[in-house]
Design a protein around this motif. Sequence first.
Motif, short mmCIF file in Angstrom:
data_model
loop_
_atom_site.label_atom_id
_atom_site.label_comp_id
_atom_site.label_asym_id
_atom_site.label_seq_id
_atom_site.Cartn_x
_atom_site.Cartn_y
_atom_site.Cartn_z
N ILE A 262 0.86 -1.19 0.00
CA ILE A 262 0.00 0.00 0.00
C ILE A 262 0.90 1.24 0.00
N GLY A 263 0.75 2.06 -1.04
CA GLY A 263 1.59 3.25 -1.19
C GLY A 263 2.59 3.05 -2.31
N ALA A 264 3.04 4.17 -2.87
CA ALA A 264 3.99 4.07 -4.00
C ALA A 264 5.07 5.14 -3.88
N GLY A 265 5.48 5.45 -2.65
CA GLY A 265 6.57 6.40 -2.43
C GLY A 265 7.90 5.66 -2.41
N GLY A 266 8.92 6.32 -1.87
CA GLY A 266 10.27 5.75 -1.85
C GLY A 266 10.33 4.44 -1.08
N ALA A 267 9.64 4.36 0.03
CA ALA A 267 9.70 3.15 0.86
C ALA A 267 9.08 1.96 0.12
N ALA A 268 7.91 2.22 -0.49
CA ALA A 268 7.21 1.15 -1.22
C ALA A 268 8.10 0.63 -2.36
N ARG A 269 8.74 1.56 -3.03
CA ARG A 269 9.60 1.22 -4.15
C ARG A 269 10.75 0.30 -3.71
N LEU B 142 -7.58 4.97 8.15
CA LEU B 142 -6.82 3.95 7.45
C LEU B 142 -6.79 4.35 5.97
N PRO B 143 -5.81 3.85 5.21
CA PRO B 143 -5.81 4.19 3.78
C PRO B 143 -7.09 3.70 3.10
N PHE B 144 -7.70 2.61 3.62
CA PHE B 144 -8.99 2.12 3.08
C PHE B 144 -9.60 1.15 4.09
N GLN C 49 1.96 -1.93 4.57
CA GLN C 49 1.42 -0.58 4.60
C GLN C 49 2.59 0.40 4.70
N THR C 50 2.73 1.26 3.68
CA THR C 50 3.88 2.19 3.70
C THR C 50 3.46 3.66 3.70
N THR C 51 2.14 3.96 3.78
CA THR C 51 1.73 5.37 3.72
C THR C 51 1.70 5.98 5.13
N PRO C 52 1.75 7.31 5.20
CA PRO C 52 1.66 7.94 6.52
C PRO C 52 0.21 8.13 6.98
N ALA C 53 -0.77 7.50 6.29
CA ALA C 53 -2.18 7.69 6.67
C ALA C 53 -2.40 7.32 8.13
N GLY C 54 -3.08 8.17 8.85
CA GLY C 54 -3.44 7.87 10.24
C GLY C 54 -2.33 8.13 11.24
N CYS D 125 -0.95 -0.89 -4.57
CA CYS D 125 -2.10 0.01 -4.65
C CYS D 125 -1.69 1.37 -4.13
N ASN D 126 -2.28 2.40 -4.72
CA ASN D 126 -1.92 3.75 -4.29
C ASN D 126 -3.05 4.72 -4.59
N ARG D 127 -3.09 5.80 -3.77
CA ARG D 127 -4.07 6.87 -3.98
C ARG D 127 -3.94 7.38 -5.42
N THR D 128 -2.69 7.62 -5.85
CA THR D 128 -2.43 8.01 -7.24
C THR D 128 -1.97 6.74 -7.96
N VAL D 129 -2.89 6.11 -8.69
CA VAL D 129 -2.59 4.77 -9.25
C VAL D 129 -1.40 4.82 -10.21
N GLU D 130 -1.23 5.95 -10.92
CA GLU D 130 -0.13 6.05 -11.90
C GLU D 130 1.23 5.82 -11.23
N LYS D 131 1.37 6.28 -9.99
CA LYS D 131 2.66 6.10 -9.30
C LYS D 131 2.91 4.62 -8.99
N ALA D 132 1.83 3.90 -8.68
CA ALA D 132 1.98 2.45 -8.47
C ALA D 132 2.36 1.79 -9.78
N SER E 96 -6.15 0.67 -7.53
CA SER E 96 -6.53 1.80 -6.67
C SER E 96 -6.74 1.31 -5.24
N LEU E 97 -6.85 2.27 -4.32
CA LEU E 97 -7.10 1.91 -2.92
C LEU E 97 -8.46 1.22 -2.80
N GLN E 98 -9.42 1.73 -3.56
CA GLN E 98 -10.76 1.15 -3.56
C GLN E 98 -10.73 -0.32 -4.01
P1 ATR Z 1 8.07 7.50 1.56
O1 ATR Z 1 9.28 7.92 0.79
O2 ATR Z 1 8.27 7.41 3.04
O3 ATR Z 1 7.46 6.25 1.01
P2 ATR Z 1 6.42 9.40 0.13
O4 ATR Z 1 7.33 9.28 -1.03
O5 ATR Z 1 6.00 10.75 0.57
O6 ATR Z 1 7.02 8.69 1.42
O7 ATR Z 1 5.13 8.51 -0.20
C1 ATR Z 1 4.01 8.53 0.58
C2 ATR Z 1 2.97 7.54 0.01
O8 ATR Z 1 1.85 7.54 0.89
C3 ATR Z 1 2.45 7.89 -1.36
O9 ATR Z 1 2.18 6.70 -2.03
C4 ATR Z 1 1.15 8.66 -1.03
O10 ATR Z 1 0.16 8.58 -2.03
P3 ATR Z 1 0.21 9.54 -3.34
O11 ATR Z 1 1.26 8.94 -4.23
O12 ATR Z 1 -1.14 9.46 -3.92
O13 ATR Z 1 0.58 10.90 -2.83
C5 ATR Z 1 0.68 7.88 0.17
N1 ATR Z 1 -0.19 8.66 1.07
C6 ATR Z 1 0.12 9.76 1.79
N2 ATR Z 1 -0.93 10.13 2.57
C7 ATR Z 1 -1.92 9.24 2.34
C8 ATR Z 1 -3.26 9.08 2.84
N3 ATR Z 1 -3.76 9.91 3.76
N4 ATR Z 1 -3.99 8.03 2.39
C9 ATR Z 1 -3.48 7.17 1.47
N5 ATR Z 1 -2.23 7.27 0.96
C10 ATR Z 1 -1.46 8.29 1.38
#
Ligand code: ATR
Length: 275
Positions: free
Chosen positions: A127-134, A202-204, A189-194, A151-158, A173-175
């Motif tokens: 869950i998430g597509a930022g640096g950690a997920a990668r 929760l992200p979903f 779970q790698t997002t900062p949600a919550g 899965c990610n809020r912005t699906v293109e990044k995933a 998508s998250l849905q």
């Molecule tokens: P990191 O490098 O620690 O992974 P990051 O690059 O800022 O941090 O990535 C944060 C991830 O959490 C992204 O995938 C972000 O989704 P978007 O790509 O759509 O921005 C996701 N994220 C951040 N806040 C979120 C929330 N409240 N609910 C769901 N996803 C969230």
Amino acid sequence: MKKWYAVIGNPIGHSMSPFMHNSWFSQMEIDATYIPIQVIEEDLDRAVSSMNLLGISGFNVTIPHKEKIIPLLDILDPMAEKMGAVNTVVRLEDGRLKGFNTDGLGFVRSLEEVVGDQLKSEEVLIIGAGGAARGIAFALETLGYSHLTICNRTVEKAGAICSELEQKAAAISLQQASEQLNQFKIIIQTTPAGLKNGDFSLPFSIEKLNSTAIVADIVYNPLMTPFLEAASQKGATTVSGLGMFVHQGALAFNYWTGQSPDLLAVKKQLIENLG
Ligand code: ATR
């Protein structure tokens, strides 16, 4: 002669790395000290040059410098190159700086410490597509996990991460993740949600989570994130980010000293410190 190690980042005051590495140095009677250094983004260039000048033997790199440090280094380990991020730097004997990334592998080691290494053909959801997920996606692929979905809020990044993997991986998508959740055995779970004060979202919805699932978070403070708390209430096995933190540190320690530190004792101390 005493050796010096450091962690650079901003903010850096809450980092547990100095405590962890200094505990290992003293336990193993290595004459070395590890210090936190706050470095703002504009000063990164000068900070890295100073590391050389001061003869720092190695350092960790944390937020926000993990990507921007790359052009300032002399050599990159292939894994760090693939991930586009560095969290560990070793100063080689000839003074050149070599960058590594131990985050992704640290995560997989901590996961396997809890659940073993027999789950490589199970369905994995990140869950998430930022640096950690990668980093985690690349490490999972390298270690033979063969069914990855991101899965990610912005699906293109995933989708972008999936297209860089060698194996076929799905971006949803998250849905969709929420609807298909019962199909996944390992959920990361790698997002900062919550994690902001007062925000326990929760992200979903995890209504469809299997009680046999293994749910991991990369955050270790708090040890039980809202996501892990909710997963645990559904009967799932939970893995906190503390194991990832300790394992990424142990891998860095090994690059610096050639030695493998004791993980268990330091983990206990960290749990006590985190309350
Ligand atoms: P990191 O490098 O620690 O992974 P990051 O690059 O800022 O941090 O990535 C944060 C991830 O959490 C992204 O995938 C972000 O989704 P978007 O790509 O759509 O921005 C996701 N994220 C951040 N806040 C979120 C929330 N409240 N609910 C769901 N996803 C969230």
